[in-house]
Design a protein around this motif. Structure first.
Motif, short mmCIF file in Angstrom:
data_model
loop_
_atom_site.label_atom_id
_atom_site.label_comp_id
_atom_site.label_asym_id
_atom_site.label_seq_id
_atom_site.Cartn_x
_atom_site.Cartn_y
_atom_site.Cartn_z
N PRO A 1 40.56 49.84 41.55
CA PRO A 1 41.37 48.84 40.71
C PRO A 1 41.34 47.45 40.81
O PRO A 1 41.43 46.47 40.07
CB PRO A 1 42.79 49.29 40.48
N GLY A 2 40.92 47.08 42.24
CA GLY A 2 40.84 45.62 42.60
C GLY A 2 39.34 44.87 42.29
O GLY A 2 39.37 43.82 42.79
N ALA A 3 38.65 45.66 41.95
CA ALA A 3 36.97 45.10 41.88
C ALA A 3 37.19 43.93 40.80
O ALA A 3 37.74 43.98 39.70
CB ALA A 3 36.00 46.23 41.74
N PRO B 1 31.02 42.64 40.66
CA PRO B 1 32.43 42.79 41.06
C PRO B 1 32.40 43.19 42.58
O PRO B 1 31.69 44.04 43.09
CB PRO B 1 33.12 43.69 40.32
N ILE B 2 33.50 42.89 43.26
CA ILE B 2 33.67 42.83 44.70
C ILE B 2 35.25 43.13 44.85
O ILE B 2 35.90 42.52 43.98
CB ILE B 2 33.46 41.62 45.50
N VAL B 3 35.52 44.38 45.87
CA VAL B 3 36.80 44.41 46.04
C VAL B 3 37.08 43.64 47.40
O VAL B 3 36.43 43.82 48.62
CB VAL B 3 37.29 45.96 46.46
N GLU B 4 37.77 42.44 47.25
CA GLU B 4 38.38 41.78 48.31
C GLU B 4 39.13 42.55 49.46
O GLU B 4 39.93 43.34 48.82
CB GLU B 4 38.83 40.26 48.06
N PRO B 5 39.07 42.33 50.61
CA PRO B 5 39.86 43.28 51.40
C PRO B 5 41.39 43.30 51.17
O PRO B 5 42.14 44.36 51.12
CB PRO B 5 39.74 42.47 52.83
N VAL C 1 42.89 49.12 47.92
CA VAL C 1 44.38 50.24 47.61
C VAL C 1 43.86 51.58 48.33
O VAL C 1 42.72 51.56 48.64
CB VAL C 1 44.47 50.28 46.20
N GLU C 2 44.78 52.26 48.49
CA GLU C 2 44.69 53.67 49.08
C GLU C 2 43.66 54.49 48.44
O GLU C 2 42.99 55.19 49.12
CB GLU C 2 46.00 54.31 49.13
N THR C 3 43.76 54.41 46.90
CA THR C 3 42.51 55.48 46.48
C THR C 3 41.13 55.00 46.68
O THR C 3 40.36 55.61 46.37
CB THR C 3 42.87 55.29 45.00
#
Lengths: 117, 246
Positions: B155-157, B165-169, B173-175
């Motif tokens: 969800p954070g990408a 897209p990148i997921v920043e630290p 999320v847990e999933t």
């Protein structure tokens, strides 16, 4: 990474050598032997790889030869992640990468930086 | 299980490197997040084909990658967009551009598929280069393992720092399951984070070739048979020969 590690090890490095090939300005143990092997691997020339690998083996031994092959291989992956995902080059080394250093090393001549203007 | 062998190379190869190759090939053969195992093995085969593609050689020799037109020589039934992604990333990674990546996506690839294929390219390039460097043949491609991709989208990408897209630290999320060893993980580490499984698989393999994350910034320590400046000199030269500005 190169600059930081050479400073701590009290070695010398001429950053231009990264793009232009080794000079006497770089004083890292067995630099020529290792860079020759790295360049041969990038060229994918089997005869040159075998010849330079033998020199690494004769000079540094089994474990260093395996690790040299592994490190060079690793960077065949890292560059492809960075360049296919479009990671911003300004974030290298946790943002410590400086424009002056890129200029000194000749990296500012690379296609991606030239294209970015 | 894949049949990785460094026998007959004349060197005693450390077991963790052999295990890294074995595990990575097994994961490539398995269903991923967006691609089936069968498609991932087709990607691996196409990566090897790209080395012999004449059009790729023409592109690499040209002053500009956009100066030549032609068709890639392919051996798979992958889409044109997949083949373009694979061949260009294998053959001329230093001259890719954001408009090029957008064209590939517009050709029918999702962002997740793009990132998963990029991760597969990086993994296969590392392993095939390692075997070549040590004088042994490419590992035989394993049989694909049946099953469905998970289709997990973090969800954070988001598209912000990079083209994809990148997921920043701070957005993990847990999933996502464990993504980063540290909130300071560099962007090269974050690159595949849109497909967490690909990211974890890639780094599990790559760390055994270079260095695990906890040693990256410990310049005065080495766990390899080379001194750190020796490793970094080779690394920098290889990156420069690929025209990689990162």
């Amino acid at each position: 990474m190169l600059r930081e590690s050479t400073q701590i090890a009290d070695n010398e490095v001429n950053l231009k050598d990264v793009t232009q090939g080794l000079s006497e300005g770089t004083q890292i143990p067995n630099a020529e032997v290792l860079v020759n092997f790295a360049e041969a691997i990038v060229s994918r020339d089997p005869a040159n790889i075998a010849a330079t690998r033998q020199v690494v083996s004769d000079t540094l031994g089994n474990d260093a030869t395996v690790d040299a092959a592994a490190v060079v291989s690793a960077f065949h992956g890292f560059v492809r992640i960075a360049d296919s995902i479009g990671i911003p080059y300004t974030t290298a080394v946790l943002g410590q990468d400086a424009p002056e250093m890129r200029e000194e090393a000749g990296i500012n001549d690379f296609y991606r930086i030239q294209e970015a203007g | 299980m894949s049949s990785v062998s460094f026998e007959n190379c004349g060197f005693e190869v450390r077991q963790n490197l052999i295990d890294a190759h074995t595990d990575a090939w097994d994961r490539i053969a398995s269903p991923g997040t967006w691609l089936t195992g069968e498609r991932r093995i087709a990607v691996a085969a196409e990566i090897r084909q790209a080395r012999a593609c004449e059009f790729c050689a023409e592109i690499k020799d040209a002053l500009s990658p956009n100066a030549v037109t032609g068709t890639h020589t392919t051996i798979s039934n992958l889409s044109d967009a997949e083949v373009e992604l694979i061949h260009r990333v294998v053959s001329d990674p230093g001259r890719l551009s954001e408009p090029w990546s957008q064209e590939v996506l517009a050709g029918g690839l999702s962002e997740g598929e793009y990132v998963e294929i990029a991760g597969t390219i990086a993994s296969v390039m590392v392993m095939d280069t390692c075997t070549m460097a040590l004088g042994v043949a490419d590992t035989d491609l394993p049989d694909a393992i049946a099953g469905e991709p998970t289709r997990y989208l973090p969800p954070g990408a988001k598209v912000e720092a990079a083209w994809l897209p990148i997921v920043e630290p701070e957005d993990a999320v847990e999933t996502d399951e464990p993504l980063y060893p540290s909130p300071k993980a560099g962007y090269i580490y974050r690159g595949l984070s849109m497909v967490p499984e690909s990211m974890r698989n890639y780094w599990a393999m790559a760390n055994e070739h270079y260095l695990p994350g906890e040693f990256i910034y410990q310049f005065d320590k080495t766990i390899r048979a080379l001194e750190r400046p020796q490793m970094e000199l080779m690394a920098a030269r290889v990156s420069a020969l690929h025209q990689c500005a990162y």
